[in-house]
Design a protein around this motif. Structure first.
Motif, short mmCIF file in Angstrom:
data_model
loop_
_atom_site.label_atom_id
_atom_site.label_comp_id
_atom_site.label_asym_id
_atom_site.label_seq_id
_atom_site.Cartn_x
_atom_site.Cartn_y
_atom_site.Cartn_z
N LEU A 80 -9.05 -39.34 66.20
CA LEU A 80 -8.31 -38.48 65.28
C LEU A 80 -7.32 -37.62 66.06
N GLN A 81 -6.04 -37.74 65.71
CA GLN A 81 -5.00 -36.91 66.34
C GLN A 81 -4.01 -36.49 65.25
N LEU A 82 -4.43 -35.53 64.45
CA LEU A 82 -3.67 -35.14 63.26
C LEU A 82 -2.95 -33.80 63.47
N ARG A 83 -1.88 -33.62 62.73
CA ARG A 83 -1.24 -32.31 62.63
C ARG A 83 -0.86 -32.11 61.17
N VAL A 84 -1.77 -31.52 60.40
CA VAL A 84 -1.54 -31.30 58.98
C VAL A 84 -0.41 -30.29 58.81
N GLY A 85 0.62 -30.70 58.12
CA GLY A 85 1.78 -29.83 57.95
C GLY A 85 2.88 -30.05 58.97
N LEU A 117 -7.84 -23.97 58.84
CA LEU A 117 -7.97 -24.02 57.38
C LEU A 117 -7.25 -25.22 56.80
N ARG A 118 -6.11 -25.58 57.37
CA ARG A 118 -5.39 -26.76 56.90
C ARG A 118 -6.09 -28.05 57.28
N LEU A 410 -0.99 -15.39 56.21
CA LEU A 410 -1.55 -16.73 56.40
C LEU A 410 -1.60 -17.48 55.07
N ILE A 411 -2.10 -16.84 54.03
CA ILE A 411 -2.21 -17.51 52.73
C ILE A 411 -0.83 -17.83 52.17
N ALA A 412 0.10 -16.90 52.30
CA ALA A 412 1.45 -17.12 51.77
C ALA A 412 2.13 -18.30 52.44
N HIS A 413 1.94 -18.46 53.74
CA HIS A 413 2.60 -19.53 54.49
C HIS A 413 1.89 -20.88 54.37
N ASN A 414 0.66 -20.89 53.80
CA ASN A 414 -0.12 -22.14 53.80
C ASN A 414 -0.61 -22.54 52.42
N GLN A 415 -0.02 -21.97 51.37
CA GLN A 415 -0.53 -22.23 50.02
C GLN A 415 -0.56 -23.72 49.68
N GLU A 416 0.43 -24.46 50.13
CA GLU A 416 0.48 -25.88 49.75
C GLU A 416 -0.65 -26.68 50.40
N LEU A 418 -3.82 -25.22 51.02
CA LEU A 418 -5.10 -24.58 50.72
C LEU A 418 -5.41 -24.78 49.25
N ALA A 419 -6.37 -25.61 48.96
CA ALA A 419 -6.68 -25.95 47.56
C ALA A 419 -7.10 -24.73 46.75
N TRP A 420 -7.68 -23.74 47.43
CA TRP A 420 -8.22 -22.58 46.72
C TRP A 420 -7.20 -21.45 46.57
N ALA A 421 -6.07 -21.53 47.25
CA ALA A 421 -5.11 -20.42 47.25
C ALA A 421 -4.31 -20.36 45.95
#
Length: 421
Positions: A80-85, A117-118, A410-416, A418-421
C-alpha cells in the motif's frame, strides 16, 4: 509469485520496479499488478515499468488495472502506497498549521493528524476487500502515517507490517562512512514511526561491536549536517535521532524556516509533473535521476527484503519494521505499534529485545503513543471532540487555544475526505 501495488500510479513506483528487477533472485515476481484509479498516470508508470523489466531481463509480467478486487486476487503480498487527496491535500497539511505557529508537515503534528483521518478509513476498506478476495495475503504498508495506519490494520485483524525507509537510509549512510557493506551494519533502531533513534551501530549483527561512539567521533559533523541539527546536540545525546526529531528538538526554528520558503508539497508536485512527462517517453527504460529527489530512497530494497522474508523465500533475518509492541518496550501498551529491529519470517515479525531506554526518549515515545491512540480513535469514529483531544495531546501542540483553532481548520480543509464532517 504475484505481488500487487495499490497506488501503483505513484511517481514513486519506478523506484520499486527497479528494485524488483535488480533483486529478482531474492524476490522472484512472476506477475506484478499496479492498481490505481488514475488511469492516465497508471499507464505512464506501467509503460515505464515494463521497459525497466525488459531492459534488465526480468521475465515477469506487469499488469495495470483500476479494479482493486481483481488486482489483489491471488496475490501473495499487497503493498500500500497511497496519498488520499494527493499533493493538493499535502499542500494544505503543510500550510494551515503554520498559521497557528505550529509545524506544518505531512506526518507530524496537525498535518499528520489530518493525513491519518483521511487515510485510515480508505486503507481499512482496501484491506477488507483484500481479505474477502485473498485472506492469506500479507499487507505491507508504506502509507503514512505508517505507525497509525499499521495499528489500524493490526487492530482489525489483518496480516500487516508497516515499513519506512528511514532505517535503511541510515544503514546505507553509516556503511558508507565506515567503509563496510550495508549488510554488515545492524542498527539499534528504536522508537515509533518517524520518531526514532539509532542507539547503537553494530558490525556483523545484533551481538557485534558497537561502533556508534566512533562513528559520532569521526563523522559527527557530517551526520549532524544531514539532520540539520547541531553537532553538539548529537554529542550530548550519544545517539543519532531521525531527521523527523528536528520538528521536536528545533520546532520554532523549523516553523520560521517553513514560513519563508515554498512548501515541500509544491516542490514535489513540480517534480511529479516533470517525472510523469519523462515516464511518457518511450525511450526511457530506467528510473530517472530526478526520482532520487522525490523521496523514498532505498524503498525498493526495503520492500523486497521484507516481502521475501514474509513469503519465505529469503530476505535478511533481521529487519526494521512497524509492528505490535507486545512487551518489547515495557513502558508502552502491548498494542502500541513500534518501529524496531525484528526477526521476520512467514509468521510475521518478532521484535528483538531492546535495552532499557533513557527516559529522554521513552518519555517522548509514551507521549506520542498516547497521541496516536487518540488519533486512531478520531480516524475510526470521527467527531470534533476526538480531533481536539488528539491535537491537545500532541507534544508539538498541547495548548487548548491552538488545539481549538487547529481542529476547526483541519475539519474545514478536509471536509470532502471526512464522512462525519
Amino acid at each position: 509469485m504475484k505481488l500487487t501495488v495499490v497506488g501503483g500510479g505513484s511517481t514513486y513506483t519506478p523506484e520499486l520496479i527497479d528494485g524488483f528487477a535488480r533483486l529478482r533472485d531474492t524476490l522472484p515476481v512472476e506477475e506484478l499488478v499496479l492498481v490505481d484509479p488514475a488511469a492516465e498516470r497508471l499507464e505512464l508508470v506501467g509503460g515505464l515499468a515494463r521497459r525497466i523489466f525488459a531492459k534488465q531481463g526480468h521475465t515477469g509480467r506487469v499488469v495495470t488495472t483500476s479494479d482493486l478486487d481483481s488486482g489483489v486476487e491471488g496475490a501473495e503480498a499487497v503493498l500500500l502506497q497511497l496519498r488520499v487527496g494527493g499533493q493538493a491535500a499535502r499542500e494544505q497539511d503543510e500550510t494551515w498549521p503554520l498559521e497557528c505557529g505550529c509545524v506544518g508537515q505531512e506526518t507530524t503534528g496537525a498535518g499528520g493528524l489530518a493525513k491519518a483521518l483521511r487515510t485510515v478509513p480508505v486503507v481499512l476498506d482496501i484491506a477488507e476487500r483484500v481479505r474477502r478476495t485473498n485472506p492469506d495475503a500479507w499487507i505491507i504498508d508504506f502509507t503514512n502515517p505508517v505507525g497509525i495506519v499499521t495499528r489500524a490494520l493490526l487492530q482489525a485483524g489483518h496480516k500487516a507490517v508497516g515499513l519506512c525507509n528511514v532505517a535503511i537510509g541510515f544503514q546505507r549512510k553509516f556503511a558508507g562512512l565506515l567503509g563496510v557493506t550495508p549488510s554488515d551494519v545492524h542498527l539499534g533502531h528504536v522508537g515509533l514511526n518517524h520518531l526514532t533513534w539509532e542507539t547503537g551501530v553494530r558490525l556483523g549483527g545484533p551481538d557485534g561491536e558497537d561502533v556508534l561512539p566512533k562513528l559520532l567521533a569521526d563523522h559527527g559533523e557530517a551526520i549532524a549536517a544531514d539532520l540539520r541539527l547541531p553537532r553538539a546536540l548529537l554529542d550530548r545525546l550519544g545517539v543519532v535521532p531521525s531527521y523527523y526529531l528536528r520538528y521536536f528538538y528545533a520546532h520554532d526554528e523549523v516553523v520560521r524556516e517553513l514560513r519563508t520558503k515554498p512548501s515541500r508539497a509544491a516542490e514535489v508536485a513540480e517534480m511529479e509533473r516533470q517525472l510523469l512527462k519523462m515516464y511518457g517517453d518511450p525511450s526511457l527504460d530506467e528510473k530517472p535521476e530526478l526520482l532520487a529527489k522525490r523521496g523514498g530512497a532505498y524503498y525498493s530494497e526495503a520492500a523486497v527484503d521484507l516481502a521475501a522474508a514474509l513469503l519465505g523465500g529469503g530476505g535478511s533475518p533481521h529487519q526494521v519494521v512497524n509492528t505490535y509492541n507486545n512487551g518489547t518496550l515495557p513502558f508502552l501498551p502491548d498494542d502500541a505499534v513500534i518501529e524496531v529491529q525484528a526477526a521476520v519470517g512467514p509468521t510475521g515479525p518478532a521484535p528483538l529485545a531492546v535495552p532499557t531506554l533513557d527516559p529522554l526518549y521513552a518519555g517522548l515515545m509514551a507521549n506520542v503513543t498516547a497521541y496516536e491512540d487518540l488519533a486512531l480513535d478520531a480516524a475510526l469514529r470521527g467527531g470534533r471532540d476526538r480531533v481536539f483531544r488528539a491535537l491537545l495531546a500532541h507534544p508539538l501542540i498541547g495548548q487548548y487555544a491552538y488545539a481549538d483553532t487547529l481542529t476547526d481548520r483541519l475539519i474545514a480543509h478536509n471536509q470532502e475526505h471526512l464522512a462525519w464532517a
